[in-house]
Design a protein around this motif. Structure first.
Motif, mmCIF file in Angstrom:
data_model
loop_
_atom_site.group_PDB
_atom_site.id
_atom_site.type_symbol
_atom_site.label_atom_id
_atom_site.label_comp_id
_atom_site.label_asym_id
_atom_site.label_seq_id
_atom_site.Cartn_x
_atom_site.Cartn_y
_atom_site.Cartn_z
ATOM 1 N N VAL A 136 1.074 -1.330 0.101
ATOM 2 C CA VAL A 136 -0.040 0.004 -0.052
ATOM 3 C C VAL A 136 0.739 1.250 0.048
ATOM 4 N N SER A 137 1.781 1.290 0.983
ATOM 5 C CA SER A 137 2.513 2.623 1.260
ATOM 6 C C SER A 137 3.539 3.001 -0.075
ATOM 7 N N ALA A 138 4.065 1.809 -0.638
ATOM 8 C CA ALA A 138 5.085 2.252 -1.596
ATOM 9 C C ALA A 138 4.448 2.638 -2.913
ATOM 10 N N PHE A 139 3.036 2.246 -3.206
ATOM 11 C CA PHE A 139 2.192 2.496 -4.040
ATOM 12 C C PHE A 139 2.030 4.276 -4.036
ATOM 13 N N ILE A 180 5.188 -0.240 -8.579
ATOM 14 C CA ILE A 180 5.411 1.140 -8.463
ATOM 15 C C ILE A 180 5.735 2.099 -9.783
ATOM 16 N N THR A 181 6.147 1.304 -10.699
ATOM 17 C CA THR A 181 6.498 1.898 -11.859
ATOM 18 C C THR A 181 5.157 2.417 -12.610
ATOM 19 N N ALA A 182 4.151 1.485 -12.569
ATOM 20 C CA ALA A 182 2.816 1.863 -13.064
ATOM 21 C C ALA A 182 2.514 3.226 -12.237
ATOM 22 N N ALA A 183 2.502 3.087 -10.963
ATOM 23 C CA ALA A 183 2.041 4.595 -10.190
ATOM 24 C C ALA A 183 2.839 5.685 -10.594
ATOM 25 N N ARG A 184 4.255 5.569 -10.898
ATOM 26 C CA ARG A 184 4.906 6.832 -11.326
ATOM 27 C C ARG A 184 4.522 7.191 -12.522
ATOM 28 N N ILE A 242 2.204 6.984 8.569
ATOM 29 C CA ILE A 242 1.001 8.242 8.194
ATOM 30 C C ILE A 242 1.577 8.773 6.808
ATOM 31 N N VAL A 243 0.660 8.852 5.805
ATOM 32 C CA VAL A 243 0.959 9.235 4.542
ATOM 33 C C VAL A 243 -0.363 10.235 4.092
ATOM 34 N N GLU A 244 0.053 11.157 3.394
ATOM 35 C CA GLU A 244 -0.948 12.334 3.180
ATOM 36 C C GLU A 244 -1.133 12.597 1.552
ATOM 37 N N SER A 245 -2.223 12.944 1.133
ATOM 38 C CA SER A 245 -2.440 13.132 -0.524
ATOM 39 C C SER A 245 -1.879 14.531 -0.855
ATOM 40 N N PRO A 246 -1.259 14.634 -1.905
ATOM 41 C CA PRO A 246 -0.519 15.856 -2.421
ATOM 42 C C PRO A 246 -1.555 17.052 -2.248
ATOM 43 N N ASP A 247 -2.789 16.964 -1.960
ATOM 44 C CA ASP A 247 -3.614 18.173 -1.871
ATOM 45 C C ASP A 247 -3.859 18.299 -0.400
ATOM 46 N N ARG A 289 3.481 6.617 -2.309
ATOM 47 C CA ARG A 289 4.660 7.320 -2.215
ATOM 48 C C ARG A 289 5.041 7.417 -3.683
ATOM 49 N N ALA A 290 4.887 6.375 -4.739
ATOM 50 C CA ALA A 290 5.211 6.722 -6.062
ATOM 51 C C ALA A 290 4.040 7.428 -6.834
#
Length: 267
Positions: A35-38, A232-236, A55-60, A40-41
């Motif tokens: 979950v977390s690596a996707f 991860i590559t697909a997410a980036r 803890i992760v937060e969306s860009p907006d 962040r990517a």
């Protein structure tokens, strides 16, 4: 000059034993990095403190995801800010919810919202889950009876989405969504919940349950890394495409308006 026999690219990589587990609802939590690596990517920011929960937060900064394996009951907490369509919302998923099912919800947070009206029950009915109405509740149950998705409405008018899985020993995990949770996110969760494909777990991480079916497979570390890297590559790539589209979108500037009949002067 003596000819040397080619011995390959290097020493053979030892394979490791893993298991394909079905149903996925009883496969155990899995690796949180799925979950977390996707995220962040996908451009999400991590605010995890050393020794603390993830803890992760969306860009907006409108969505915040936390995973706490330390406290009780622990698990996943996903909170979203209000927008034009929904009020403040949250979802709470137990620590043993398989990461593949969690990712069904969290991955969808990184994607543009579909123009089609969401239908939580559709992916469940496509996989032949049994649906029934019980008073004010509407429930879908998996064909093997181990998992459920329910819309619960209380006598006071409050409502919520409730999901979970159980085996012969009792409830394995539950997930609760507030009624303000955007419907397309609840549908993304139900889609991952109903997915009949098995998931992979390493040796020693397969739950001891008579209702779990397993198949032994041998995989190398490089194969596992390649599968993880592909996600991860697909997410980036998707994030880069969205950002590029936004940066190349033509911008229009509103022309300052003048009062009707106002005189214009030349400079």
């Amino acid at each position: 000059m003596k000819k040397k026999q080619w011995r390959g690219w290097g020493p053979a990589e030892p394979a490791e034993q893993h298991y394909l587990v079905q149903p996925r609802t009883l496969a155990g939590s899995g690796d949180v990095r799925h979950v977390s690596a996707f995220l962040r990517a996908s451009g999400w920011r991590e605010h995890t403190r050393e020794g603390g929960p993830l803890i992760v937060e969306s860009p907006d900064r409108t969505v915040r995801i936390a995973y706490d394996p330390y406290s009780l009951p622990g698990g996943w907490t996903i909170e979203g800010a209000a927008d034009n369509l929904n009020g403040i919302w949250s979802a709470h998923l137990g620590r043993d919810v398989p990461v593949e099912i969690v990712a069904g919800l969290t991955d969808s947070l990184t994607l543009p919202r579909s123009a089609h009206a969401p239908n939580v029950w559709e992916p469940l009915e496509e996989q032949r889950w049994h649906t029934r109405a019980e008073g004010e509740h509407y429930t879908a149950t998996s064909p093997d009876g181990t998992a459920w998705m329910q819309y619960r409405q209380s006598p006071d008018g409050s409502a919520r989405w409730w999901s979970g899985a159980m085996d012969s020993r009792g409830t394995a995990w539950t997930a609760i969504f507030t009624p303000t949770t955007p419907m397309h996110l609840v549908q993304a969760f139900s889609t991952a919940l109903a997915n009949p494909d098995p998931v992979m777990r390493p040796r020693g991480r397969v739950p001891l349950s008579t209702q779990v079916r397993t198949w032994s497979v041998s995989v190398t570390p490089s194969q596992l890394n390649a599968w993880q890297q592909a996600r991860i590559t697909a997410a980036r790539a998707a994030t880069w495409a969205r950002n590029s589209a936004q940066s190349t979108r033509p911008r229009t500037r509103a022309r300052p308006s003048s009062p009707v009949g106002a005189a214009r002067t030349r400079r």
